[in-house]
Write a protein that holds these residues in place. Structure first.
Motif, mmCIF file in Angstrom:
data_model
loop_
_atom_site.group_PDB
_atom_site.id
_atom_site.type_symbol
_atom_site.label_atom_id
_atom_site.label_comp_id
_atom_site.label_asym_id
_atom_site.label_seq_id
_atom_site.Cartn_x
_atom_site.Cartn_y
_atom_site.Cartn_z
ATOM 1 N N ASP A 1 0.832 -1.202 0.000
ATOM 2 C CA ASP A 1 0.000 0.000 0.000
ATOM 3 C C ASP A 1 0.864 1.249 0.000
ATOM 4 O OD1 ASP A 1 -2.425 1.267 -0.281
ATOM 5 O OD2 ASP A 1 -2.694 1.577 1.861
ATOM 6 N N THR B 1 -2.617 3.902 -5.148
ATOM 7 C CA THR B 1 -3.768 4.719 -5.541
ATOM 8 C C THR B 1 -3.447 5.580 -6.755
ATOM 9 O OG1 THR B 1 -3.131 6.290 -3.827
ATOM 10 C CG2 THR B 1 -4.922 4.768 -3.302
ATOM 11 N N GLU C 1 -7.483 1.733 -9.092
ATOM 12 C CA GLU C 1 -6.703 1.689 -7.851
ATOM 13 C C GLU C 1 -6.523 0.239 -7.399
ATOM 14 O OE1 GLU C 1 -8.175 4.470 -4.959
ATOM 15 O OE2 GLU C 1 -7.737 6.183 -6.268
ATOM 16 N N THR D 1 -5.981 -3.143 -5.234
ATOM 17 C CA THR D 1 -6.264 -3.924 -4.019
ATOM 18 C C THR D 1 -4.922 -4.407 -3.488
ATOM 19 O OG1 THR D 1 -8.434 -4.658 -4.798
ATOM 20 C CG2 THR D 1 -7.331 -6.044 -3.146
ATOM 21 N N ARG E 1 -9.697 -2.592 -3.364
ATOM 22 C CA ARG E 1 -9.999 -1.469 -4.251
ATOM 23 C C ARG E 1 -10.518 -2.028 -5.583
ATOM 24 N NH1 ARG E 1 -4.823 0.719 -2.186
ATOM 25 N NH2 ARG E 1 -5.260 2.212 -0.525
#
Length: 338
Positions: free
Chosen positions: A279, A284, A289, A291, A329
């Motif tokens: 992450d 993003t 976006e 996951t 996401r």
């Protein structure tokens, strides 16, 4: 008292008082309150007086190696993950009057040049990522109080090991994909000889082995976007049915997978789902976006520093892996009915 040619050292004082050198340093540096008892402090002061130990305060820090400095050895700072680890470690260090010197292994992984002419003379301890473990031997860091990050607790060089719960992170990813109907997965694995990546591969295979009708293919790539793109293109170009999801060891690998899929005219997640791990800000920035699994880098650094302070104080470090969390996401969706 007969004057010997060698000046008494803090080691001599520690031996005479029956305490550790760290305790001598605390008492004579007047930082002992709340850390050693009044009687121990008195014993150290008496031993220092008896031996005629007079620390030259300016030189003492350098001579005794108690500069209150910790070395943080990490792979090259190519991701913000290790910047977060540094931020967390430095925050805890500052609260305890320690500084943190950052030492990125220049090749990213593997041996590194000695950052100091005599590292041991200038350092109190080392926190090291297993991804940069080879750098430790170059700087004799393995002879100092050492805390390992991301390292096999069973075979760790360090006095303590601090880990993220990567096993659970992989479990969360796999359960998510299985839960939405995926059965044929491609593992885009980081080509880095490190325990943390072995865990990812082992857990993914073990998880799928428990579910009938699943298939797992593996492709390896260095953690670089172009390398990941090439490895993904090659894997998807192989004969046989195409996997419906790609599980990536790292968000950067996932970015490479996205590029490969776009070149092949495939859409995420309509044609193929993709997951990452870290992450990072990259997750993003990708469209859709990504996951991925959130790893708390700053907490990781904080816990590493707390463990080293415990080792330096002769206390037992906190146990238990740091929890991680799946962030679902738009890059994952149920597979298309074949």
């Amino acid at each position: 008292m007969a004057h010997s040619s060698t000046r008494p050292t803090s080691r001599d004082v520690a031996r005479a008082a029956g305490v550790s050198q760290a305790a001598v340093s605390l008492v004579l540096g007047d930082k002992w309150r709340g850390r050693v008892s009044e009687t121990t402090a008195e014993r150290v002061r008496q031993a220092a007086t008896d031996l005629g130990y007079r620390p030259n305060l300016a030189a003492r820090n350098l001579r005794l190696g108690h500069t209150r400095t910790v070395l943080l050895v990490v792979p090259a700072l190519t991701t913000e993950f290790f910047a977060g680890v540094y931020t967390g470690a430095a925050r805890v260090a500052a609260e305890h009057g320690f500084g943190v010197v950052l030492y990125p292994s220049p090749e990213g992984v593997g041996p590194a040049r000695d950052p100091f002419a005599s590292a041991q003379a200038a350092l109190d301890g080392v926190i090291a990522s297993s991804m940069a473990a080879d750098a430790l031997t170059a700087i004799s860091g393995d002879r100092l109080p050492l805390v390992m990050l991301d390292s096999d607790p069973a075979g760790s060089l360090g006095a303590a090991t601090v880990n993220l719960d990567i096993t659970d992170g992989v479990r969360q990813v796999t359960d998510h994909l299985l839960g939405i109907g995926h059965r044929h997965l491609l593992h885009l694995a980081a080509d880095v000889p490190s325990w943390t990546f072995e865990i990812r591969a082992r857990e993914l295979a073990a998880r799928l082995a428990d579910v009938p009708g699943t298939r797992l293919a593996t492709a390896h790539a260095p953690i670089a976007i172009d390398a990941a793109r090439a490895a993904t293109e090659a894997a998807l170009g192989a004969p046989g049915p195409r996997p419906t999801a790609i599980v990536c060891d790292d968000d950067k690998l996932a970015a490479g997978a996205y590029k490969a899929l776009r070149r092949l005219g495939l859409r995420v997640p309509d044609d193929i789902s993709v997951t990452g791990l870290d992450d990072l800000a990259l997750a993003t920035a990708l469209d859709p976006e990504l996951t991925t699994v959130r790893l708390d880098a700053e907490l990781f650094g904080e816990r590493g520093m707390q463990a080293l302070l415990a080792v330096l104080d002769g206390r037992e470090p906190e146990h238990g892996d740091i929890p991680v969390q799946l962030i679902p996401r738009a890059s994952t969706a149920p597979p298309r009915p074949s």
